[in-house]
Design a protein around this motif. Sequence first.
Motif, PDB file in Angstrom:
ATOM      1  N   UNK A 111       0.905  -1.180   0.045  1.00 45.48           N
ATOM      2  CA  UNK A 111       0.037  -0.105   0.019  1.00 45.48           C
ATOM      3  C   UNK A 111       0.906   1.245  -0.086  1.00 45.48           C
ATOM      4  N   UNK A 112       1.997   1.032   0.748  1.00 48.68           N
ATOM      5  CA  UNK A 112       2.871   2.372   0.816  1.00 48.68           C
ATOM      6  C   UNK A 112       3.591   2.799  -0.724  1.00 48.68           C
ATOM      7  N   UNK A 113       3.882   1.601  -1.352  1.00 47.68           N
ATOM      8  CA  UNK A 113       4.318   1.689  -2.764  1.00 47.68           C
ATOM      9  C   UNK A 113       3.233   2.296  -3.890  1.00 47.68           C
ATOM     10  N   UNK A 114       2.055   1.519  -3.529  1.00 45.15           N
ATOM     11  CA  UNK A 114       0.879   2.230  -4.447  1.00 45.15           C
ATOM     12  C   UNK A 114       0.471   3.685  -4.197  1.00 45.15           C
ATOM     13  N   UNK A 115       0.601   4.159  -2.748  1.00 43.14           N
ATOM     14  CA  UNK A 115       0.404   5.535  -2.488  1.00 43.14           C
ATOM     15  C   UNK A 115       1.470   6.549  -3.046  1.00 43.14           C
ATOM     16  N   UNK A 116       2.567   6.049  -3.036  1.00 40.71           N
ATOM     17  CA  UNK A 116       3.952   6.812  -3.669  1.00 40.71           C
ATOM     18  C   UNK A 116       3.660   6.728  -5.192  1.00 40.71           C
ATOM     19  N   UNK A 117       3.198   5.788  -5.831  1.00 40.65           N
ATOM     20  CA  UNK A 117       2.971   5.528  -7.280  1.00 40.65           C
ATOM     21  C   UNK A 117       1.872   6.693  -7.557  1.00 40.65           C
ATOM     22  N   UNK A 118       0.805   6.552  -6.902  1.00 39.05           N
ATOM     23  CA  UNK A 118      -0.419   7.755  -7.214  1.00 39.05           C
ATOM     24  C   UNK A 118       0.228   8.768  -7.092  1.00 39.05           C
ATOM     25  N   UNK A 119       1.152   9.253  -6.084  1.00 41.32           N
ATOM     26  CA  UNK A 119       1.566  10.678  -5.841  1.00 41.32           C
ATOM     27  C   UNK A 119       2.357  11.098  -7.080  1.00 41.32           C
ATOM     28  N   UNK A 120       3.171  10.239  -7.707  1.00 42.19           N
ATOM     29  CA  UNK A 120       4.165  10.458  -8.818  1.00 42.19           C
ATOM     30  C   UNK A 120       3.350  10.649  -9.950  1.00 42.19           C
ATOM     31  N   UNK A 121       2.171   9.688 -10.018  1.00 40.22           N
ATOM     32  CA  UNK A 121       1.096  10.178 -11.294  1.00 40.22           C
ATOM     33  C   UNK A 121       0.742  11.262 -11.308  1.00 40.22           C
ATOM     34  N   UNK A 122       0.128  11.766 -10.105  1.00 45.94           N
ATOM     35  CA  UNK A 122      -0.592  13.144  -9.987  1.00 45.94           C
ATOM     36  C   UNK A 122       0.194  14.322 -10.210  1.00 45.94           C
ATOM     37  N   UNK A 123       1.445  14.280 -10.134  1.00 43.93           N
ATOM     38  CA  UNK A 123       2.372  15.209 -10.341  1.00 43.93           C
ATOM     39  C   UNK A 123       3.010  15.167 -11.896  1.00 43.93           C
ATOM     40  N   UNK A 124       2.614  14.105 -12.516  1.00 43.49           N
ATOM     41  CA  UNK A 124       2.848  13.706 -13.883  1.00 43.49           C
ATOM     42  C   UNK A 124       1.637  14.018 -15.022  1.00 43.49           C
ATOM     43  N   UNK A 125       0.804  14.542 -14.199  1.00 45.71           N
ATOM     44  CA  UNK A 125      -0.731  14.975 -14.832  1.00 45.71           C
ATOM     45  C   UNK A 125      -1.657  13.899 -15.079  1.00 45.71           C
ATOM     46  N   UNK A 126      -1.276  12.697 -14.424  1.00 45.87           N
ATOM     47  CA  UNK A 126      -2.151  11.538 -14.629  1.00 45.87           C
ATOM     48  C   UNK A 126      -3.076  11.415 -13.470  1.00 45.87           C
TER      49      UNK A 126
END
Length: 208
Positions: A111-126
């Motif tokens: 879950x920690x990795x998934x939250x980090x992944x979503x955070x990264x996508x958000x800043x990429x515009x996804x």
Amino acid sequence: MQHTDHGVLPAEPEKATLEGRNKILGFWLFLGGEMVLFGSLFATYLALRDQYVSGPAPHEIFKVELVAMATILLLTSSLTSVFAIIGMHRHNFKMMMFWFAVTVVLGFAFLGLEIYEFYHYYHEGHTMTSSAYGSAFYTLVGFHGAHVLFGVTWIATLMVSAMKKGLTVVTAPKFYIASLYWHFVDVVWVFIFTVVYLMGIMSGQGGA
């Protein structure tokens, strides 16, 4: 009939009572409904996977290393839950509790990795609202993440309860059903990893 490391329980305590067997059967029926639900989400995702308009394409944002690490964590947690059930069948309460604890830790790490992944996508515009593809992606992957959160919370709650009640023919079916649920969550992730991530990355290579 409470369990200790030297106590006596049936070889398969989760099936020792009619109530326990009925709970397991009922849960299989519940998982059938869950498969239909996830099947609908996968169908929606596949229909919208190319509808990202001007937003980032899957192959532009997906990091295979990060997703592979998350996959290893979740699949390993499935194995540790198997070890926990083996401990239960061996009437080894400490072994069962240890491996379920490892399962919970691995689940939270995922879950920690998934939250980090979503955070990264958000800043990429996804984002959820960036495109139809974004909505389909976050609905499918986020819904699975919610299942993972529920699963680790469920197992952790059972462990706390077992510290007081021990392993009995009443509590054993609960652990067994939680383990079934966890395997289901892991199987769904295998499909997400393949359909969402691998196919997304390969789509970029095909268009190159």
